[in-house]
Design an enzyme around this catalytic site. Structure first.
Site, mmCIF file in Angstrom:
data_model
loop_
_atom_site.group_PDB
_atom_site.id
_atom_site.type_symbol
_atom_site.label_atom_id
_atom_site.label_comp_id
_atom_site.label_asym_id
_atom_site.label_seq_id
_atom_site.Cartn_x
_atom_site.Cartn_y
_atom_site.Cartn_z
ATOM 1 N N ALA A 45 -9.856 -9.232 5.292
ATOM 2 C CA ALA A 45 -9.583 -10.117 6.434
ATOM 3 C C ALA A 45 -8.115 -10.514 6.466
ATOM 4 O O ALA A 45 -7.758 -11.559 7.007
ATOM 5 C CB ALA A 45 -10.471 -11.357 6.369
ATOM 6 N N GLY A 46 -7.259 -9.647 5.910
ATOM 7 C CA GLY A 46 -5.826 -9.923 5.894
ATOM 8 C C GLY A 46 -5.150 -9.501 7.187
ATOM 9 O O GLY A 46 -5.800 -9.179 8.190
ATOM 10 N N CYS A 93 0.823 -1.211 0.000
ATOM 11 C CA CYS A 93 0.000 0.000 0.000
ATOM 12 C C CYS A 93 0.855 1.258 0.000
ATOM 13 O O CYS A 93 0.398 2.322 -0.417
ATOM 14 C CB CYS A 93 -0.947 0.010 1.196
ATOM 15 S SG CYS A 93 -0.126 0.028 2.794
ATOM 16 N N ILE A 97 -6.101 -5.892 8.550
ATOM 17 C CA ILE A 97 -7.442 -5.849 9.147
ATOM 18 C C ILE A 97 -7.476 -6.627 10.461
ATOM 19 O O ILE A 97 -8.169 -6.230 11.415
ATOM 20 C CB ILE A 97 -8.491 -6.388 8.152
ATOM 21 C CG1 ILE A 97 -8.724 -5.358 7.033
ATOM 22 C CG2 ILE A 97 -9.800 -6.706 8.853
ATOM 23 C CD1 ILE A 97 -9.341 -4.041 7.491
#
Length: 424
Positions: A189-190, A50, A193
């Protein structure tokens, strides 16, 4: 052979640029295959997170970085002018040092964050799987991982790190005074998170909804915090319940649009919503920020929260930088030494060839009955003449051409004593 890195990161480019040049899993294998086939590249792999997209390359000759930036622009349909303005280029030892800084978390938005090392290892594994790593660049990755481990164990850089997940929850706590009364919707859901969920739970949030493409993974994560799980397609139905929305998926396209948020706000009677989009490319449409009752933040907006907490680890960062500089210098020393291996091998083969030829000649003379002492003297004389003939000719030629430095190299190479000056 040369090493270089092309880096576009949170320091050089806003999220609007970074999301354009991100390589999702569906693009990475194709990109590596295209790069691997280029004649100007020996080894290559890509790190895409990111906060950064970086190309790590080894080339057979002088690198053509602009050509690679052009390729990156064409691949993602981004103008060369736009890319050149936000690219950092690192060569050889600087490239090695940069990779070690990245692996150690020193170059991260969150100083010392541990996730980047795992992401670097994934980039390395992707290159190995694609057949685009296997030489000096591959060894550099291994060296960078070793240095990162030393930084972790020998400095305090990783103590109480402030993660992006922590920063997102910290911002939410400034808006909602009593988090126990709030419902949070987590999209994805990584690992990030999962960290968000832990920080929210510690902050008092007890109503948690996890939305994910793979429902089983959402259920596993939600169960840890007594929450509920939904699929991505169910988000519009549940969105109005959420006071806090935090998104971090690997989707190439936005998951949450302005229209869906507008409908949710109506059902909430325009009660404010706090949203943080940690993903790159973004999961929440930029236009959502135009809505009056939505506070939408991106990963770049978390910078100040993170910087305020980094000051306590500045001393550890300086210590880490010293370890990294030493690690990069050590790697380049050994890499340059490897460049001489093939030449030294040919030199030894040539010397052994001379030795074997002279030895066979001596054996024939001994078998013929010649005097052993005379044969040994002839062997020693022949070896000396054959081994120093070509170097002698080349040094004389260099001196005649004014290249006196060659004489100095010979002196250093054979550790010749300085000439004694006779003052008589």
């Amino acid at each position: 052979m040369a090493l270089f890195v092309i880096s576009i990161n949170h320091k050089t480019a806003p999220v609007a640029i970074r999301e354009k040049v991100a390589f999702g899993p569906e693009k990475l294998a194709d990109a590596l295959e295209r790069l691997r086939c280029r004649p100007d590249i020996d080894e290559v792999t890509i790190l895409s997170t990111c906060n950064r997209t970086e190309l790590y390359c080894a080339t057979p000759g002088e690198p053509d970085e602009i050509s690679l930036i052009e390729w990156l622009g064409q691949y993602h349909q981004v103008s060369l002018t736009e890319l050149k303005a936000c690219c950092n280029i690192y060569n050889d030892e600087d490239a090695a040092q940069h990779m070690m800084r990245v692996a150690s978390g020193i170059d991260s938005m969150v100083l010392g964050e541990p996730q980047i090392l795992g992401q670097m290892k994934e980039a390395h594994a992707s290159g190995r799987a694609a057949g685009s790593l296997g030489g000096p660049l591959d060894r550099l990755f291994q060296h960078a991982f070793a240095v990162a481990k030393r930084v972790r164990t020998e400095t305090a850089i990783g103590e109480n790190p402030v993660s992006v997940a922590y920063a997102a929850v910290s911002m939410a706590s400034h808006i909602f005074s009593n988090m126990e009364q709030n419902t949070a919707l987590l999209i994805g859901a990584g690992e990030t998170i999962e960290l968000v969920a832990r920080h929210l739970y510690r902050a008092g949030v007890r109503s948690l909804i996890v939305a994910n493409r793979t429902l089983s993974r959402a259920r596993d994560l939600a169960a840890e915090f007594h929450g509920s799980a939904i699929g991505l397609s169910d988000i519009p139905e549940y969105l109005h319940r959420a006071d806090i929305v935090i998104a971090s998926t690997a989707s190439p396209l936005p998951i949450l649009g302005k229209g869906a948020v507008e409908k949710a706000l109506k059902r909430r009677k325009h009660k404010p919503m706090f949203m943080v989009d940690i993903a790159v490319p973004r999961d929440i449409e930029e236009e959502v920020s135009e809505l009056a009752d939505v506070y939408l933040y991106t990963v770049d907006d978390l910078r100040q929260v993170i910087e305020d907490n980094m000051k306590s680890r500045e001393g550890a960062a300086e210590e880490a930088e010293r370890l990294i500089a030493a690690g990069a210098a050590d790697f380049m020393y050994h890499l340059r030494a490897l460049d001489s291996v093939s030449v030294l091998r040919r030199f030894r083969d040539q010397a052994e060839g001379v030795r074997d030829a002279e030895l066979q000649k001596a054996i024939r003379l001994l078998n013929r009955g010649d005097d052993p002492e005379s044969v040994l003297r002839m062997l020693a004389h022949g070896l000396t003449n054959k081994l120093i003939h070509h170097p002698t000719v080349q040094v004389r030629r260099a001196s005649a051409e004014g290249r006196q430095e060659v004489t100095g190299w010979l002196r250093d190479l054979f550790q010749l004593p300085d000439e004694k000056v006779n003052n008589d």
